[in-house]
Design an enzyme around this catalytic site. Sequence first.
Site, PDB file in Angstrom:
ATOM      1  CB  THR A 131      -4.479  -0.323   0.116  1.00 40.92           C
ATOM      2  OG1 THR A 131      -3.091  -0.402   0.373  1.00 40.92           O
ATOM      3  CG2 THR A 131      -5.351  -0.128   1.300  1.00 40.92           C
ATOM      4  CE  LYS A 170      -2.108  -2.354  -3.731  1.00 42.29           C
ATOM      5  NZ  LYS A 170      -0.984  -2.314  -4.000  1.00 42.29           N
ATOM      6  CG  ASN A 177      -3.313   0.569  -7.739  1.00 44.49           C
ATOM      7  OD1 ASN A 177      -3.912   0.736  -8.704  1.00 44.49           O
ATOM      8  ND2 ASN A 177      -2.208   1.361  -7.404  1.00 44.49           N
ATOM      9  CG  ASP A 223       1.576  -0.368  -7.145  1.00 43.49           C
ATOM     10  OD1 ASP A 223       1.021   0.722  -6.670  1.00 43.49           O
ATOM     11  OD2 ASP A 223       1.215  -1.375  -6.876  1.00 43.49           O
ATOM     12  N   GLY A 270      13.091  -6.810  -4.472  1.00 41.94           N
ATOM     13  CA  GLY A 270      11.549  -6.887  -4.144  1.00 41.94           C
ATOM     14  C   GLY A 270      10.838  -7.330  -5.042  1.00 41.94           C
ATOM     15  CB  ALA A 271       9.969 -10.148  -7.151  1.00 43.40           C
ATOM     16  N   GLY A 272       7.516  -8.529  -4.844  1.00 39.94           N
ATOM     17  CA  GLY A 272       6.014  -8.770  -4.444  1.00 39.94           C
ATOM     18  C   GLY A 272       5.117  -7.835  -5.371  1.00 39.94           C
ATOM     19  N   GLY A 273       3.906  -7.308  -4.897  1.00 44.03           N
ATOM     20  CA  GLY A 273       3.106  -6.813  -5.836  1.00 44.03           C
ATOM     21  C   GLY A 273       3.295  -5.479  -6.453  1.00 44.03           C
ATOM     22  N   GLY A 324       9.621   7.274  -2.461  1.00 41.81           N
ATOM     23  CA  GLY A 324       8.285   6.836  -2.790  1.00 41.81           C
ATOM     24  C   GLY A 324       7.291   7.807  -2.885  1.00 41.81           C
TER      25      GLY A 324
END
Length: 276
Positions: free
Chosen positions: A72, A76, A97, A113, A137-140, A250
């Site tokens: 985590t 990653k 992950n 994910d 949100g364009a993170g991991g 989530g």
Amino acid sequence: MTSMINLDGASRVYAVFGDPVAQVQTPRLINPMFATAGINTFAVPFHVTPDQFGATWDALAALDSIAGIGVTVPHKVAAAERCDTLTPTARAVGAVNSIQRGPDGRMHGALFDGMGFVLGLGAARVRLAGARVLMVGAGGAGRAIAHALAGERIAALELMDLDPASVAFTADMVNEVAGAGTAFAAVAHSGSAYDVIINASPIGIKGDARFPVPGTALTADMLVADIAALQGDTALLRDAKAAGAATSDGNDMLQAQIALIAGFAAGLPAGEALGR
């Protein structure tokens, strides 16, 4: 009551790296699944700092008793760079992950994910086909979800993030997956009508930022998903439910993802969930 396997000389360890690691849910969720399936493997958390990562990886990866490694934040990307092979999603995103240690000691990295998000939608997954999707949100995690959405026959994906470089990376990645020179994913523009809205950002659980789509714009024919919502509804989900929209939080994504991670840690091919 689920019977637990006792540790013995044949037991294997699925090591979970994090910094911090106290909040990680994988061991609590995955160990009962191993026990139910009669698999003599145990997920164990390890507090590993970035400075310790390389040495800890090398030491554990050399041991036959290691079934794999889960990672985590913030490991990653570093873990992906050390894997011998990567799944297509992990390769495209540049992160993993979950890592499966093969019988020959080779390390095979996967990123669940995106697949976890799609499977976690359950019956609502059918709403993705032909949908115009907005993802904030364009993170991991967002990148992995975007990659999975490209395979769900959605009509278009619009992206929103505070970091323009993250949006550009994600759009380019998804457009390459979609192929045919299409502008499948692009920067979001105001005024669009969306069928699916996804929050893959910390909005709603950290800071005082407000979600960029007002609650009054949500309608009963929408699907609204918020992967930030793990302990109660966020404002976005409360507004969505008040509007009569289908929702996913989530925990839906987490439960689906844990089954995939359990399967991979148990030696199954990437994408095969344990117990399903």
